[in-house]
Write a protein that holds these residues in place. Structure first.
Motif, PDB file in Angstrom:
ATOM      1  N   GLN B 138       2.771   9.386   3.142  1.00  0.00           N
ATOM      2  CA  GLN B 138       3.754   8.389   2.738  1.00  0.00           C
ATOM      3  C   GLN B 138       3.141   6.999   2.642  1.00  0.00           C
ATOM      4  N   VAL B 139       3.625   6.251   1.668  1.00  0.00           N
ATOM      5  CA  VAL B 139       3.252   4.845   1.519  1.00  0.00           C
ATOM      6  C   VAL B 139       4.532   4.023   1.653  1.00  0.00           C
ATOM      7  N   MET B 140       4.468   2.978   2.438  1.00  0.00           N
ATOM      8  CA  MET B 140       5.649   2.126   2.620  1.00  0.00           C
ATOM      9  C   MET B 140       5.234   0.664   2.442  1.00  0.00           C
ATOM     10  N   ALA B 141       5.977  -0.040   1.610  1.00  0.00           N
ATOM     11  CA  ALA B 141       5.675  -1.464   1.405  1.00  0.00           C
ATOM     12  C   ALA B 141       6.978  -2.249   1.345  1.00  0.00           C
ATOM     13  N   ALA B 142       6.920  -3.489   1.782  1.00  0.00           N
ATOM     14  CA  ALA B 142       8.108  -4.347   1.735  1.00  0.00           C
ATOM     15  C   ALA B 142       7.743  -5.677   1.105  1.00  0.00           C
ATOM     16  N   LEU B 143       8.706  -6.236   0.389  1.00  0.00           N
ATOM     17  CA  LEU B 143       8.487  -7.562  -0.183  1.00  0.00           C
ATOM     18  C   LEU B 143       9.834  -8.225  -0.432  1.00  0.00           C
ATOM     19  N   PRO B 144       9.848  -9.559  -0.469  1.00  0.00           N
ATOM     20  CA  PRO B 144      11.114 -10.244  -0.730  1.00  0.00           C
ATOM     21  C   PRO B 144      11.523 -10.025  -2.187  1.00  0.00           C
ATOM     22  N   THR B 145      12.797  -9.741  -2.397  1.00  0.00           N
ATOM     23  CA  THR B 145      13.245  -9.502  -3.771  1.00  0.00           C
ATOM     24  C   THR B 145      13.720 -10.801  -4.406  1.00  0.00           C
ATOM     25  N   SER B 146      14.006 -10.700  -5.696  1.00  0.00           N
ATOM     26  CA  SER B 146      14.384 -11.895  -6.461  1.00  0.00           C
ATOM     27  C   SER B 146      15.744 -12.439  -6.049  1.00  0.00           C
ATOM     28  N   THR B 147      16.508 -11.672  -5.289  1.00  0.00           N
ATOM     29  CA  THR B 147      17.830 -12.176  -4.885  1.00  0.00           C
ATOM     30  C   THR B 147      17.770 -12.964  -3.570  1.00  0.00           C
ATOM     31  N   SER B 148      16.592 -13.092  -3.005  1.00  0.00           N
ATOM     32  CA  SER B 148      16.455 -13.878  -1.769  1.00  0.00           C
ATOM     33  C   SER B 148      16.625 -15.366  -2.063  1.00  0.00           C
ATOM     34  N   PHE B 149      17.192 -16.063  -1.118  1.00  0.00           N
ATOM     35  CA  PHE B 149      17.255 -17.532  -1.166  1.00  0.00           C
ATOM     36  C   PHE B 149      17.809 -18.057  -2.493  1.00  0.00           C
ATOM     37  N   GLU B 150      18.911 -17.470  -2.930  1.00  0.00           N
ATOM     38  CA  GLU B 150      19.455 -17.887  -4.234  1.00  0.00           C
ATOM     39  C   GLU B 150      19.743 -19.389  -4.272  1.00  0.00           C
TER      40      GLU B 150
END
Lengths: 334, 272
Positions: B138-150
């Motif tokens: 398994q590969v798992m990655a996280a990142l902030p999406t474009s809906t953050s901090f609107e």
């Protein structure tokens, strides 16, 4: 002769209980912590074959015994741990001799093993012999989580990289054997390389951790022969550029003053305990980066080729040379 | 570890990113961290070790984890923080996720919860993680999406207009479009590097900042926002823009904390 019990007691006194060994000296067998060691290597040194008491002290022999084992673990890209020592000694041997061997092992552990590893005795065995002295060490090690670096991972296109220099131990042996007569105090590096070789313990472990080499071996039998082991295991060929090999100043002096064939020494001399590896081109920047950061002596000395090319050694003039027992010559002269 | 010896970058990470990003994310997704049957696992962009120390607690005793980060101070901090028992199982190595030196298919699973904030970084990082992960792992990655901090983007838009920086506004729009990641982009990226059985989770949590200055100087904001818009605004114009945003936050949220939210996209896939 020292009794077995006295020697084991001395081993226990000199070396603390090693990490990863639940039960060490003092029982019929050692008990290892589960899941700790996944590498094992063993080296034997036989009097008359690997050393002579005439020119190597017991401390030298002990040092070299550990160094050769450390080098094997380094060549697997792992870190060393507990060792087990077996000595077969003539009954009339001065009891200070095995003591000296233990001191040499202790000195080598102190000098060659970085603080991050603990090399210590997990057990030992002593027996008498009517033959020559035989010393055997089994060293345990831990492979990198990126996996052990094996001989069989080289693929065509990989670069062949040498960490360290070759030929110096062979030169030291030639001096000790009396092949050439040198003045006292000269060629200290060559003599030391034979008597008390180094081992690339930290470099091997780091290379394993970074997963840089596709295959690796320590140069114990000679550069060409050890490269041959990688090629055979990996089922590939190679082009070795001998003109890219580093020339130690003492080797250069031996060639200039004694007309010694140092190329043969560099290519075929054993006991150098440096690291020879193959590295995919994409990972070459990493080895240069590591070399700069850790002040490693790294040399790009050739390329892995297709298996049908076999091993081609390019001499100092860039032309292929062939090896015979005891030396090399140009293909044209064959 | 002595606070006085802690490097500024480590302190900034621990007090900023780890508190505002790593901990909430781990609280939400600890159950989803890959279970490893085999011997080895990889934690990329490990920073000060919060992820790897939590992950290893749920891994079998014999599993060892390679924890990578490009910053030596962060790795030193992580080494200090792991327990004696964990020290034998976690190996810290200085390395970036987008240029791993490991051979293909070495690790049983890999995780990266930091350092991937743009589409390019996601593509490169996931590509490398997929490459070094063994078949079936398994590969798992996280990142902030474009809906953050609107709210920030509304304020940025306002600041650029107020400063008459219409070209920057256009460039920013293009940059956002090109670099920010949404769930669909994450799936595309994961598929393009050969990951299957994809799961994309969106984790959202609220953050409060005491002032506009606190918000803009937060290491989390500097890590996640600045790469997206700093290229669109000239260096000489940034101070005025930042000043406007800070004043706007302090005005609009006078006597209140600046409440906003962050959304993490969590991509989990299996290598065939």
């Amino acid at each position: 002769m020292t009794t077995e019990f006295e020697l084991i007691a001395r081993i226990a006194e000199l070396f603390g209980a090693p990490e990863g060994v639940a039960v060490g000296i003092g029982d019929d067998g050692a008990v290892l912590d589960p899941g700790r060691f996944d590498l094992v290597t063993m080296d034997t040194m036989v009097e008359g074959v690997h050393f002579e008491r005439d020119w190597s002290s017991p401390q030298d022999v002990g040092w070299k015994l550990l160094a050769s084992n450390l080098s094997d673990i380094a060549a697997m890209g792992g870190g060393p741990g507990a060792f087990f020592l077996s000595m077969a000694l003539p009954a009339d041997l001065d009891p200070r001799w095995p003591e000296g061997v233990l001191e040499g092992i202790k000195d080598a552990a102190g000098a060659l093993v970085p603080e991050s590893f603990e090399v210590s005795a997990g057990g030992g065995d002593l027996s008498s012999t009517h033959g020559p002295i035989v010393l055997t060490m089994t060293l345990m090690g831990e492979a990198s989580p990126a996996g052990p670096v094996l001989r069989r991972g080289a693929v065509p296109g990989d670069r062949i990289v040498l960490l360290g220099q070759t030929g110096l131990a062979a030169a030291g042996l030639a001096i000790l054997r009396g092949d050439i007569e040198v003045e006292s105090g000269q060629f200290a590096c060559a003599l030391r390389a034979h008597r008390r070789p180094g081992a690339q313990v930290r470099a091997g472990a780091l290379l394993g951790l970074y997963g840089v080499p596709s295959a690796m071996i320590d140069v114990s039998d000679g550069l060409v022969q050890d490269l041959g082991h990688i090629l055979k295991a990996s089922e590939v060929g190679a082009r070795l550029e001998a003109y890219s090999l580093p020339h130690h100043p003492e080797l250069v002096m031996l060639r200039e003053e004694y007309d010694l064939d140092i190329l043969t020494m560099m290519l075929t001399g054993g006991d150098d305990y440096e690291l020879l590896m193959t590295i995919p081109p994409a990972r070459m920047p990493k080895i240069w980066d590591m070399a700069r950061r850790h002040s490693w002596d790294v040399h790009d000395i050739g390329e892995v080729r297709s298996p049908d090319e076999g091993m081609v050694v390019l001499g100092p003039d860039g032309e292929p040379v062939a090896f015979e027992k005891g030396g090399y010559r140009h293909f044209e002269a064959l | 570890m002595s606070q006085s010896l802690e490097s500024p970058v480590v302190r900034a990470h621990r007090e900023g990113v780890e508190r505002l990003w790593t901990r909430p994310l781990l609280d939400a997704c600890a159950e989803l961290l890959p279970r490893v049957e085999g011997k080895t696992a990889l934690s990329a962009e490990s920073r000060c070790g919060a992820v790897v120390t939590q992950w290893i607690e749920d891994l079998p005793e014999e599993t060892r984890v390679m924890a990578l980060d490009s910053n030596a101070s962060m790795l030193d901090c992580a080494r200090e923080r792991v327990s004696e028992a964990q020290q034998r199982r976690i190996f810290f190595v200085q390395q970036r996720v987008n240029a791993l030196s490991y051979a293909d298919e070495v690790f049983e699973a890999s995780v990266c919860l930091h350092g991937l904030v743009s589409r390019r970084q996601l593509d490169e990082g996931l590509g490398e993680l997929a490459r070094v992960t063994a078949s079936g792992g398994q590969v798992m990655a996280a990142l902030p999406t474009s809906t953050s901090f609107e709210a920030f983007y509304d304020l940025l838009d306002e600041a650029l207009r107020a400063q008459g920086l219409h070209e920057a506004l256009e460039r920013l729009g293009e940059l956002k479009e090109r670099t920010l990641v949404d769930a669909a982009a994450a799936v595309r990226s994961a598929r393009s590097v050969g990951l299957h059985d994809l799961v994309v989770e969106r984790v959202r949590w609220d953050l409060s900042f005491g002032s506009g200055g606190d918000f803009l100087q937060s290491p989390l904001i500097q890590e996640t926002f600045f790469p997206h818009w700093s290229g669109a605004i000239r260096g000489s114009e940034r101070e005025a823009v930042l000043g406007y945003i800070a004043r706007a936050i302090d005005t609009y949220w006078r006597d209140r904390t600046f409440d906003t939210h962050v959304e993490a996209g969590l991509v989990i896939g299996r290598r065939l």
